[in-house]
Design a protein around this motif. Structure first.
Motif, PDB file in Angstrom:
ATOM      1  N   VAL A  57      -1.314   9.162  10.320  1.00  0.00           N
ATOM      2  CA  VAL A  57      -1.312   7.801   9.776  1.00  0.00           C
ATOM      3  C   VAL A  57      -0.579   6.847  10.711  1.00  0.00           C
ATOM      4  O   VAL A  57      -1.032   5.724  10.949  1.00  0.00           O
ATOM      5  CB  VAL A  57      -0.681   7.784   8.372  1.00  0.00           C
ATOM      6  CG1 VAL A  57      -0.553   6.349   7.858  1.00  0.00           C
ATOM      7  CG2 VAL A  57      -1.506   8.619   7.400  1.00  0.00           C
ATOM      8  N   ARG A  58       0.558   7.279  11.254  1.00  0.00           N
ATOM      9  CA  ARG A  58       1.298   6.440  12.208  1.00  0.00           C
ATOM     10  C   ARG A  58       0.421   6.063  13.393  1.00  0.00           C
ATOM     11  O   ARG A  58       0.415   4.907  13.852  1.00  0.00           O
ATOM     12  CB  ARG A  58       2.537   7.187  12.708  1.00  0.00           C
ATOM     13  CG  ARG A  58       3.749   7.148  11.806  1.00  0.00           C
ATOM     14  CD  ARG A  58       4.869   7.874  12.502  1.00  0.00           C
ATOM     15  NE  ARG A  58       6.077   7.938  11.706  1.00  0.00           N
ATOM     16  CZ  ARG A  58       7.149   8.667  12.026  1.00  0.00           C
ATOM     17  NH1 ARG A  58       7.122   9.399  13.130  1.00  0.00           N
ATOM     18  NH2 ARG A  58       8.215   8.677  11.260  1.00  0.00           N
ATOM     19  N   ALA A  59      -0.293   7.057  13.923  1.00  0.00           N
ATOM     20  CA  ALA A  59      -1.142   6.800  15.093  1.00  0.00           C
ATOM     21  C   ALA A  59      -2.205   5.755  14.761  1.00  0.00           C
ATOM     22  O   ALA A  59      -2.500   4.872  15.573  1.00  0.00           O
ATOM     23  CB  ALA A  59      -1.787   8.099  15.559  1.00  0.00           C
ATOM     24  N   PHE A  60      -2.782   5.840  13.562  1.00  0.00           N
ATOM     25  CA  PHE A  60      -3.786   4.854  13.162  1.00  0.00           C
ATOM     26  C   PHE A  60      -3.164   3.465  13.065  1.00  0.00           C
ATOM     27  O   PHE A  60      -3.734   2.484  13.560  1.00  0.00           O
ATOM     28  CB  PHE A  60      -4.408   5.248  11.818  1.00  0.00           C
ATOM     29  CG  PHE A  60      -5.314   4.189  11.250  1.00  0.00           C
ATOM     30  CD1 PHE A  60      -6.626   4.088  11.683  1.00  0.00           C
ATOM     31  CD2 PHE A  60      -4.848   3.288  10.306  1.00  0.00           C
ATOM     32  CE1 PHE A  60      -7.468   3.106  11.171  1.00  0.00           C
ATOM     33  CE2 PHE A  60      -5.673   2.294   9.796  1.00  0.00           C
ATOM     34  CZ  PHE A  60      -6.985   2.202  10.233  1.00  0.00           C
ATOM     35  N   LEU A  61      -1.999   3.360  12.418  1.00  0.00           N
ATOM     36  CA  LEU A  61      -1.346   2.063  12.258  1.00  0.00           C
ATOM     37  C   LEU A  61      -0.958   1.462  13.605  1.00  0.00           C
ATOM     38  O   LEU A  61      -1.101   0.263  13.834  1.00  0.00           O
ATOM     39  CB  LEU A  61      -0.112   2.204  11.369  1.00  0.00           C
ATOM     40  CG  LEU A  61      -0.385   2.524   9.896  1.00  0.00           C
ATOM     41  CD1 LEU A  61       0.915   2.864   9.175  1.00  0.00           C
ATOM     42  CD2 LEU A  61      -1.075   1.348   9.210  1.00  0.00           C
ATOM     43  N   PHE A 118       0.864  -1.178   0.000  1.00  0.00           N
ATOM     44  CA  PHE A 118       0.000   0.000   0.000  1.00  0.00           C
ATOM     45  C   PHE A 118       0.903   1.232   0.000  1.00  0.00           C
ATOM     46  O   PHE A 118       1.767   1.377   0.872  1.00  0.00           O
ATOM     47  CB  PHE A 118      -0.902   0.010   1.231  1.00  0.00           C
ATOM     48  CG  PHE A 118      -1.786   1.228   1.338  1.00  0.00           C
ATOM     49  CD1 PHE A 118      -3.066   1.212   0.809  1.00  0.00           C
ATOM     50  CD2 PHE A 118      -1.333   2.376   1.963  1.00  0.00           C
ATOM     51  CE1 PHE A 118      -3.886   2.339   0.904  1.00  0.00           C
ATOM     52  CE2 PHE A 118      -2.138   3.503   2.063  1.00  0.00           C
ATOM     53  CZ  PHE A 118      -3.425   3.486   1.525  1.00  0.00           C
ATOM     54  N   LEU A 119       0.718   2.127  -0.972  1.00  0.00           N
ATOM     55  CA  LEU A 119       1.561   3.305  -1.137  1.00  0.00           C
ATOM     56  C   LEU A 119       0.722   4.568  -1.012  1.00  0.00           C
ATOM     57  O   LEU A 119      -0.395   4.634  -1.540  1.00  0.00           O
ATOM     58  CB  LEU A 119       2.230   3.291  -2.511  1.00  0.00           C
ATOM     59  CG  LEU A 119       3.104   2.081  -2.845  1.00  0.00           C
ATOM     60  CD1 LEU A 119       3.277   1.947  -4.348  1.00  0.00           C
ATOM     61  CD2 LEU A 119       4.458   2.213  -2.160  1.00  0.00           C
ATOM     62  N   ALA A 120       1.260   5.575  -0.336  1.00  0.00           N
ATOM     63  CA  ALA A 120       0.544   6.845  -0.236  1.00  0.00           C
ATOM     64  C   ALA A 120       1.540   7.981  -0.076  1.00  0.00           C
ATOM     65  O   ALA A 120       2.572   7.834   0.589  1.00  0.00           O
ATOM     66  CB  ALA A 120      -0.428   6.828   0.942  1.00  0.00           C
ATOM     67  N   ILE A 178      -6.188   6.931   5.836  1.00  0.00           N
ATOM     68  CA  ILE A 178      -6.668   6.186   7.006  1.00  0.00           C
ATOM     69  C   ILE A 178      -7.942   5.409   6.664  1.00  0.00           C
ATOM     70  O   ILE A 178      -8.105   4.245   7.057  1.00  0.00           O
ATOM     71  CB  ILE A 178      -6.896   7.142   8.188  1.00  0.00           C
ATOM     72  CG1 ILE A 178      -5.543   7.637   8.721  1.00  0.00           C
ATOM     73  CG2 ILE A 178      -7.703   6.474   9.295  1.00  0.00           C
ATOM     74  CD1 ILE A 178      -5.645   8.756   9.740  1.00  0.00           C
ATOM     75  N   GLU A 179      -8.833   6.032   5.908  1.00  0.00           N
ATOM     76  CA  GLU A 179     -10.056   5.338   5.502  1.00  0.00           C
ATOM     77  C   GLU A 179      -9.721   4.116   4.647  1.00  0.00           C
ATOM     78  O   GLU A 179     -10.314   3.040   4.817  1.00  0.00           O
ATOM     79  CB  GLU A 179     -10.962   6.293   4.722  1.00  0.00           C
ATOM     80  CG  GLU A 179     -11.581   7.396   5.572  1.00  0.00           C
ATOM     81  CD  GLU A 179     -12.346   8.402   4.734  1.00  0.00           C
ATOM     82  OE1 GLU A 179     -12.428   8.206   3.505  1.00  0.00           O
ATOM     83  OE2 GLU A 179     -12.856   9.389   5.310  1.00  0.00           O
ATOM     84  N   ALA A 180      -8.763   4.272   3.729  1.00  0.00           N
ATOM     85  CA  ALA A 180      -8.396   3.162   2.855  1.00  0.00           C
ATOM     86  C   ALA A 180      -7.681   2.057   3.619  1.00  0.00           C
ATOM     87  O   ALA A 180      -7.867   0.867   3.339  1.00  0.00           O
ATOM     88  CB  ALA A 180      -7.521   3.672   1.715  1.00  0.00           C
ATOM     89  N   LEU A 181      -6.843   2.437   4.597  1.00  0.00           N
ATOM     90  CA  LEU A 181      -6.074   1.447   5.349  1.00  0.00           C
ATOM     91  C   LEU A 181      -6.973   0.515   6.164  1.00  0.00           C
ATOM     92  O   LEU A 181      -6.582  -0.616   6.470  1.00  0.00           O
ATOM     93  CB  LEU A 181      -5.080   2.141   6.273  1.00  0.00           C
ATOM     94  CG  LEU A 181      -3.818   2.697   5.614  1.00  0.00           C
ATOM     95  CD1 LEU A 181      -3.019   3.524   6.604  1.00  0.00           C
ATOM     96  CD2 LEU A 181      -2.967   1.558   5.056  1.00  0.00           C
ATOM     97  N   ALA A 182      -8.152   0.975   6.494  1.00  0.00           N
ATOM     98  CA  ALA A 182      -9.065   0.141   7.278  1.00  0.00           C
ATOM     99  C   ALA A 182      -9.415  -1.155   6.547  1.00  0.00           C
ATOM    100  O   ALA A 182      -9.750  -2.159   7.177  1.00  0.00           O
ATOM    101  CB  ALA A 182     -10.338   0.915   7.594  1.00  0.00           C
TER     102      ALA A 182
END
Length: 354
Positions: A329-333, A237-239, A305-309
């Motif tokens: 993004v780090r916090a979500f991961l 996954f790339l962003a 973040i929505e896509a990473l879910a």
């Protein structure tokens, strides 16, 4: 590491706040090395060696162990440069068991401009001829670009006693900027670097200016490579935004056949989109800032973040963009427990300093 460390060096750093310094080191290097942290110590392990750091009163004690003298000197320089960067305006003393003595940096490569062309309205590609491109194949993607003053014979940097780079000064001062190697052509002995042309009122853009004015035959140097290794995974996954687009493009281009990739890329508008060839499969979603609601500044992070879910936990997640977006993004991961060894999340610029 592939070999037992044989070359060792110790250092002592005396910063204003040793604990804060250790925290900064761990936060930064977690994207570039394996970091094992305890309350008062940390071990950083990478392909070029190991750095052990521990608090001792107000001091930070450093032990380096590397497989060669060259990697030992490179490790010392990396540590020294970052410690002084983290110190900022605060005082910092740094001494080593042996002073640095090299008059020329081991990873400095002289190159010559071959050509320059616009890829999109705001992305310009410069191709360089390099005598030895092997160090840039399959290694870290980033380099420091060293541009000498026009009309002067280049004077390249050496090392200070404390391990930091001793940059030429005065009329020999170099323009120094960090960029991504976009592509390596081993047969032709050439390297490509893409430069974002980002006109911001009142903001100097010396790197972009160099690319705009580059002429065949211009001499400069690349320091590196280092950082941002190509991810190895079946699903990636790339962003990122424009600052990360050259790296995303290279990852896609060098991914093995059969690699499945998904990318979310933020650019100014449709004119800044570009083809990203790959032998794998790549599903790209382009975000255009020109279409954002007024005042929105975290659209990329929110979309990622929505896509990473929905991204598989075995996927390698690679994200690079503005600092605040990366932290979101780090916090979500971290919250969902994504494997740190399958994550690269690095900030390439800061909105407040843009």
């Amino acid at each position: 590491m592939n070999a037992l460390p044989q070359f060792k060096l110790t250092g002592v750093a005396l910063p204003k706040d040793a604990l804060k310094m250790l925290d900064e080191v761990c936060e930064h290097f977690v994207e570039h090395a394996e970091v094992r942290r305890t309350e008062n110590a940390a071990t950083l392990t990478s392909e070029i060696g190991t750095a052990d750091m521990r608090l001792d009163g107000g001091r930070l004690l450093i032990d380096l162990a590397c497989p060669s003298d060259e990697t030992l000197q490179m490790s010392r320089t990396v540590i020294a440069e970052h410690l002084f960067y983290f110190a900022g305006e605060d005082p910092l003393e740094l001494t080593w068991s042996e002073p640095a003595t090299r008059s020329r940096l081991a990873n400095l490569h002289e190159v010559t401009v071959v050509s320059a062309e616009d890829v999109t309205p705001h992305m310009r590609r410069v191709i360089f001829a390099c005598t030895d491109v092997k160090p840039f194949i399959g290694e870290g993607m980033h380099v420091r670009l060293l541009v000498p003053p026009k009309g002067r014979t280049p004077v390249w940097p050496g090392l200070r006693d404390d391990g930091r780079i001793a940059w030429p000064e005065g009329e020999d001062a170099l323009l120094v900027r960090v960029y991504t190697i976009r592509a390596v052509n081993a047969e032709r002995g050439e390297l490509s670097v893409d430069f974002l042309q980002h006109p911001l009122p009142g903001v100097a853009t010396p790197g972009a200016d160099f690319a705009r004015d580059a002429q065949p035959g211009d001499r400069l140097a690349l320091l590196g490579p280092g950082g941002g290794d190509l991810p190895q995974a079946e699903t990636i996954f790339l962003a990122g935004d424009e600052s990360a687009l050259p790296a995303i493009a290279r990852i896609a281009a060098e991914a093995p056949e059969g690699t499945r990739m998904q990318a979310i890329i933020e650019v100014a508008d449709a004119a800044e989109e570009q083809p990203l060839p790959t032998t794998g499969t790549l599903d790209i979603r382009w975000l255009h800032r020109a279409s954002y609601p007024a005042g929105n500044k975290n659209m990329l992070a929110q979309t990622v973040i929505e896509a990473l879910a929905a991204v598989d936990e075995e996927a390698f997640v690679w994200v690079a963009c503005e600092r605040e977006d990366v932290r979101l993004v780090r916090a979500f991961l971290k919250g969902r427990g994504h494997d740190r060894t399958r994550t690269y999340a690095a900030w390439y610029w800061e909105r407040d300093n843009a």
